[in-house]
Structures are given as C-alpha cells and as structure tokens.
Design a protein around this motif. Structure first.
Motif, mmCIF file in Angstrom:
data_model
loop_
_atom_site.group_PDB
_atom_site.id
_atom_site.type_symbol
_atom_site.label_atom_id
_atom_site.label_comp_id
_atom_site.label_asym_id
_atom_site.label_seq_id
_atom_site.Cartn_x
_atom_site.Cartn_y
_atom_site.Cartn_z
ATOM 1 N N ARG A 150 0.838 -1.197 0.000
ATOM 2 C CA ARG A 150 0.000 0.000 0.000
ATOM 3 C C ARG A 150 0.874 1.248 0.000
ATOM 4 O O ARG A 150 2.047 1.197 0.393
ATOM 5 N N ALA A 151 0.286 2.357 -0.423
ATOM 6 C CA ALA A 151 1.000 3.628 -0.447
ATOM 7 C C ALA A 151 0.909 4.284 0.926
ATOM 8 O O ALA A 151 -0.183 4.477 1.461
ATOM 9 N N LEU A 152 2.046 4.615 1.508
ATOM 10 C CA LEU A 152 2.089 5.404 2.738
ATOM 11 C C LEU A 152 1.993 6.888 2.397
ATOM 12 O O LEU A 152 1.325 7.654 3.086
ATOM 13 N N VAL A 153 2.673 7.262 1.322
ATOM 14 C CA VAL A 153 2.569 8.608 0.752
ATOM 15 C C VAL A 153 2.249 8.417 -0.724
ATOM 16 O O VAL A 153 2.917 7.624 -1.404
ATOM 17 N N GLU A 154 1.242 9.111 -1.232
ATOM 18 C CA GLU A 154 0.841 8.966 -2.620
ATOM 19 C C GLU A 154 0.770 10.330 -3.287
ATOM 20 O O GLU A 154 0.070 11.221 -2.808
ATOM 21 N N ASP A 155 1.540 10.478 -4.369
ATOM 22 C CA ASP A 155 1.599 11.757 -5.087
ATOM 23 C C ASP A 155 1.911 12.911 -4.129
ATOM 24 O O ASP A 155 1.359 14.000 -4.236
ATOM 25 N N GLY A 156 2.773 12.631 -3.160
ATOM 26 C CA GLY A 156 3.197 13.640 -2.199
ATOM 27 C C GLY A 156 2.317 13.774 -0.981
ATOM 28 O O GLY A 156 2.684 14.462 -0.018
ATOM 29 N N ILE A 157 1.134 13.118 -0.956
ATOM 30 C CA ILE A 157 0.162 13.277 0.124
ATOM 31 C C ILE A 157 0.273 12.118 1.108
ATOM 32 O O ILE A 157 0.268 10.946 0.708
ATOM 33 N N LEU A 158 0.335 12.422 2.392
ATOM 34 C CA LEU A 158 0.389 11.394 3.424
ATOM 35 C C LEU A 158 -0.945 10.667 3.503
ATOM 36 O O LEU A 158 -1.994 11.289 3.707
ATOM 37 N N LYS A 159 -0.899 9.319 3.358
ATOM 38 C CA LYS A 159 -2.119 8.533 3.268
ATOM 39 C C LYS A 159 -2.335 7.564 4.426
ATOM 40 O O LYS A 159 -3.457 7.108 4.650
ATOM 41 N N SER A 160 -1.283 7.210 5.151
ATOM 42 C CA SER A 160 -1.450 6.130 6.116
ATOM 43 C C SER A 160 -0.404 6.193 7.217
ATOM 44 O O SER A 160 0.743 6.568 6.979
ATOM 45 N N TRP A 161 -0.831 5.817 8.423
ATOM 46 C CA TRP A 161 0.099 5.578 9.521
ATOM 47 C C TRP A 161 0.548 4.116 9.468
ATOM 48 O O TRP A 161 -0.097 3.280 8.820
ATOM 49 N N PRO B 74 -6.302 -1.834 11.909
ATOM 50 C CA PRO B 74 -4.887 -2.244 11.866
ATOM 51 C C PRO B 74 -4.466 -2.556 10.436
ATOM 52 O O PRO B 74 -5.265 -3.029 9.624
ATOM 53 N N SER B 75 -3.197 -2.289 10.135
ATOM 54 C CA SER B 75 -2.728 -2.406 8.755
ATOM 55 C C SER B 75 -1.630 -3.450 8.574
ATOM 56 O O SER B 75 -0.923 -3.427 7.570
ATOM 57 N N GLY B 76 -1.486 -4.359 9.544
ATOM 58 C CA GLY B 76 -0.513 -5.436 9.390
ATOM 59 C C GLY B 76 0.919 -4.984 9.454
ATOM 60 O O GLY B 76 1.782 -5.516 8.748
ATOM 61 N N ASP B 77 1.203 -4.010 10.313
ATOM 62 C CA ASP B 77 2.552 -3.451 10.411
ATOM 63 C C ASP B 77 3.286 -3.856 11.683
ATOM 64 O O ASP B 77 4.313 -3.252 12.023
ATOM 65 N N ALA B 78 2.782 -4.852 12.415
ATOM 66 C CA ALA B 78 3.405 -5.216 13.686
ATOM 67 C C ALA B 78 4.735 -5.928 13.470
ATOM 68 O O ALA B 78 4.870 -6.786 12.599
ATOM 69 N N VAL B 79 5.716 -5.554 14.272
ATOM 70 C CA VAL B 79 7.002 -6.242 14.340
ATOM 71 C C VAL B 79 7.271 -6.545 15.802
ATOM 72 O O VAL B 79 6.698 -5.914 16.696
ATOM 73 N N ARG B 80 8.125 -7.510 16.071
ATOM 74 C CA ARG B 80 8.473 -7.796 17.468
ATOM 75 C C ARG B 80 9.709 -8.678 17.523
ATOM 76 O O ARG B 80 10.071 -9.344 16.549
ATOM 77 N N GLY B 81 10.361 -8.623 18.680
ATOM 78 C CA GLY B 81 11.404 -9.573 18.994
ATOM 79 C C GLY B 81 10.868 -10.543 20.024
ATOM 80 O O GLY B 81 9.712 -10.459 20.449
ATOM 81 N N THR B 82 11.717 -11.436 20.481
ATOM 82 C CA THR B 82 11.258 -12.413 21.465
ATOM 83 C C THR B 82 11.095 -11.815 22.860
ATOM 84 O O THR B 82 10.419 -12.396 23.708
ATOM 85 N N ASN B 83 11.677 -10.652 23.104
ATOM 86 C CA ASN B 83 11.672 -10.112 24.467
ATOM 87 C C ASN B 83 10.733 -8.933 24.675
ATOM 88 O O ASN B 83 10.840 -8.210 25.668
ATOM 89 N N GLY B 84 9.797 -8.717 23.760
ATOM 90 C CA GLY B 84 8.894 -7.588 23.938
ATOM 91 C C GLY B 84 7.600 -7.777 23.179
ATOM 92 O O GLY B 84 7.462 -8.697 22.364
ATOM 93 N N PRO B 85 6.629 -6.896 23.414
ATOM 94 C CA PRO B 85 5.349 -6.989 22.726
ATOM 95 C C PRO B 85 5.441 -6.456 21.310
ATOM 96 O O PRO B 85 6.427 -5.804 20.939
#
Length: 448
Positions: free
Chosen positions: A306-317, A331-342
C-alpha cells in the motif's frame, strides 16, 4: 540439526495455559551464522553463532507481560510461563492490548513465492575466509591504499515461528550473505577511510569479492586531502548510500506509536502534502528476495502492499493492533516484534518513486553545494522535525565534484526539507529500502 520450532511454540502455549494465562502468543526464533574477518592477510576473527530464543507474551484481562529465554527444556518453559503470568497480574492495565480476532488473522500465504531462503549449501568457513581475503587483496592492490582495517564475509540463516492461543500459527526462514571491506589511505592525521558492503539473501546474487574490495579502495582514495566545507545555505545531495536514512525519518514520524503519544512532527499531517507532487512511498512486504519481506506480520495479520505517501500526500500511519485501537483505526498489518517484547508498529521494504535523472545530472544542476556520502551523530527533534547531523562527502562547484570535504554539519527542518527533494534514478533494486540519491534545497551548512 534444526529444532522443531512448531513443537516448541506449542509447548509454550500449553505451559502458559497451564500457568493460568487467559491468552498468549509466542515467537520462537532460531539463528545460525558464521563470519570470518581477515586483516593483513591473516585470519583475524572467526565466529559461529547458533541459538534458539523463545519469547512468550501472556495476557490477563487488559494486562500483559513478556518473558524471553534461550533454554528449551520443559522445566525452563514451565518456569517461564509461571513468571510471565505472575508479572502480568502486576502490570498496569492497557485497554488497547489483546490478540487479533479470528476474522483479522492471515490465511493462505505463500512463503515460497517470497523466495527468502537460499536452499543451496551455504559457503563453508574456508569459503568465507577466501572471500574476505579476496576483498582485502583487491583493496590493497589499489595504489595509495596503506591498509585495510578489516575485510569480512558472513553467512546466516534465521527461522521464526509465531503462534497464538486463539489459533494462528505460521513460520518461515530467511538466509543472508555479506561481504565487507574498509580501506584506508594516507598516514597519521591525513588518514581517510571508506567502505563497501554488499548483502544478499541468495549467495548466487552476490557480486564478486574483488569488486567490493576495489570499490572500498576507490572510495577511500577519493577522500584523500579532505577539508571542511564552506559555511552557508546550499543545496545538499544525499548519496544513495545514505538517502534511505532521510526517508527513514519520515517513516519514524508516521509510526502509530508516535502518533498515539502525540510525539511526532507529522502528527497532524494526515492528508497533507509531505513530499513533492509525483513522489510516493510504497510499503512492499511481498517483494521477492527482499530482506524486509514476510508472509504475515508479528500479530498474525495479513500484509499487503500500500502507499504510505501517494503523489506527495500522506495517506497512512504504520499501525499494529494496539495503536490502531488507540487511534480508532483499522490495523494495517505493520506489527514487528522480537522475542523479548510486545508487538509494535514497524516497516520492512519500501520504495520511493525513482526520478528520471542520474546522480550526475543532479550534481550538474546543483551548481554549487554538498554531496554527502557519510553521516555521523544526530540531533533530530521528534516533535518539531528540526534536523542536524555531521556530514562528509564532496564539495560541488560549477556542477562538478571539486574536492572531498569532512567535519561539516548540515541542518534544516525535515518537514521543509522533504518537500524540496528531487530523486535520482540510482536506487539499488535488491535493497529492502529502495531510495535513490536525493537533492534537498537550501540546507544550512557549517564548515570552515
């Protein structure tokens, strides 16, 4: 031999349930890696790392706790689960935590299509040592190089498995290979150094070691005789080697965690212009053979381009489940994590729109200014976007590179800077973050 990560994940979930957890998720990661370093033609360092890390998050109502261990014995797992439940009972309440609902979870992904794992036999330690030697020898063969501070080669493989108490589970593996070289020219206070480093997910895609060593040497030699840049307001070009860091500041500013806390210089910018017209930033989690690709996020949600910025315009967090709930968004499926944190919001692959001009074209049009090839230190105000960094590179005069410069400082405001960028067409396509060289207008430069 590799351990059964799926079985370990099931053991962790069962232990958490037995210890009294109301809900839980686990991340199990196995890392195997070998690296060899050469100095002066001799083996300087050889490392082999192997390990399995187990991460458990338990939820008790609106409270959570995370515990990580590297001991996979049943007794250790049981103790880990009991400790996590005890910690969660004492944790502060957070109304936004919780696992995904069934309808939010990813299904039917295709790990093979991502081609993240090289299944050909990995290079052996002698193979890696030979690659490092060849890179060092190629650098030392360049007239004017006085030493190579280090030359190395590495190979690694990571496997991860994610499972939740409400039914999600999945895993995948990725490989990585790298060759690096740091060359030095000159003596004493006149020393200058530079580097070259290449990494790929498949060994067959790696450039030859000699080209990496030679490039490190050429870059170091080009820096001979550096002096401080001029002071004043000039355009600045961020070389492709470092330009992704500039876009990275924008990515940090649209992280849902910063937005929810109100600590971002872009917190009120949704729907506004943050880049010049015609430029977009695209999130690309499904790109083949890219280190930031993945079939699902760290909470088991599907990942999509997906576009986070499109044609210069901010579209998504960038949003994980928790920040989406805080902000009242999906939610947009952007979660990351290590083994020692949420889980937390994060981003892997991205692409910035390529320009139509070469780096040489940008330099020629610039007339006079600063081509920055290396940055050091940082003073970035997350609330205002005020930006200041130490920089070195080359001074441009008359549209041509005139001389190497160092010990300079560049400063500006990110919101203003990003609206003036002009991209070149030189982004390396294999990188996770494909960002070309970028010209920025009117930065303040402090030098001589």
């Amino acid at each position: 031999m590799s351990v059964d990560l799926k079985d370990l994940a099931h053991q962790l979930l069962a232990a958490a349930k037995k210890a009294g957890a109301e809900a839980s998720d686990v991340l199990v990661a196995e890392d195997n890696g070998t690296s060899m370093e050469i100095r002066g033609g001799a083996l300087e360092q050889a490392e082999r790392a192997e390990g399995v890390d187990l991460g458990l998050r338990v939820l008790m109502g609106q409270r959570q706790a995370c515990v990580a261990i590297s001991d996979s014995r049943p007794a250790a797992i049981a103790e880990m689960a009991a400790r996590a439940v005890a910690m969660a009972k004492e944790a502060p309440e957070d109304p936004d935590i919780g696992l995904a609902t069934q309808d939010q979870l990813a299904t039917g992904w295709d790990v093979a299509a991502l081609d993240l794992e090289d299944t050909v036999a990995a290079p052996t330690p002698p193979d890696l040592e030979d690659l490092a030697r060849r890179a060092e020898a190629a650098a030392m063969a360049k007239k004017g190089i006085t030493q190579v501070s280090d030359a190395g080669a590495s190979a690694g493989r990571t496997r991860i498995y994610l499972a939740t108490s409400n039914g999600f589970e999945g895993g995948y593996a990725r490989t990585s290979f790298g060759i690096s070289c740091v060359a030095i020219c000159g003596e004493g206070l006149a020393m200058e150094r530079d580097y070259a480093y290449e990494t790929r997910m498949h060994m067959a895609d790696m450039p030859d070691a000699e080209s990496i060593g030679a490039l490190a040497a050429e870059r170091a030699l080009a820096r001979a005789g550096s002096k401080r840049p001029k002071t004043g307001a000039y355009p600045v070009i961020f070389d492709e080697r470092i330009s992704s860091g500039l876009i990275g500041h924008l990515i940090s500013a649209i992280n849902g965690a910063s937005i929810a806390r109100g600590t971002s210089w872009l917190k009120d910018a949704m729907g506004e212009q943050v880049l010049p017209e015609g430029l977009s930033i695209t999130k690309e989690p499904g790109r083949k053979r890219a280190s930031g690709s993945r079939p699902f996020d760290a909470e088991g949600l599907p990942v999509t381009e997906r576009a986070l910025v499109e044609d210069g315009i901010l579209k998504s967090w960038l949003l994980d489940l928790g920040t989406a709930r805080k902000l009242g968004l999906t939610p947009s499926g952007d979660a990351v994590r290590g083994t020692n944190g949420p889980p937390m919001p994060g981003l892997g692959n991205l692409s910035l729109t390529q320009g139509s001009q070469s780096l040489e074209d940008l330099i020629r049009e610039m007339g006079e200014g600063f081509l920055v090839t290396s940055l050091m230190g940082a003073s970035i105000n997350a609330n205002t976007g005020d930006y200041s960094r130490g920089a070195s590179g080359f001074w441009v005069r008359g549209g041509e590179i005139a001389e190497p410069v160092n010990e300079g400082t560049i400063a500006g405001n990110l919101r203003d800077m990003l609206k003036t960028i002009t991209p070149a067409n030189d982004a390396r396509q294999h990188l996770s973050r494909r960002v070309p060289s970028l010209r920025v207008e009117g930065l303040t430069i402090a030098g001589n």
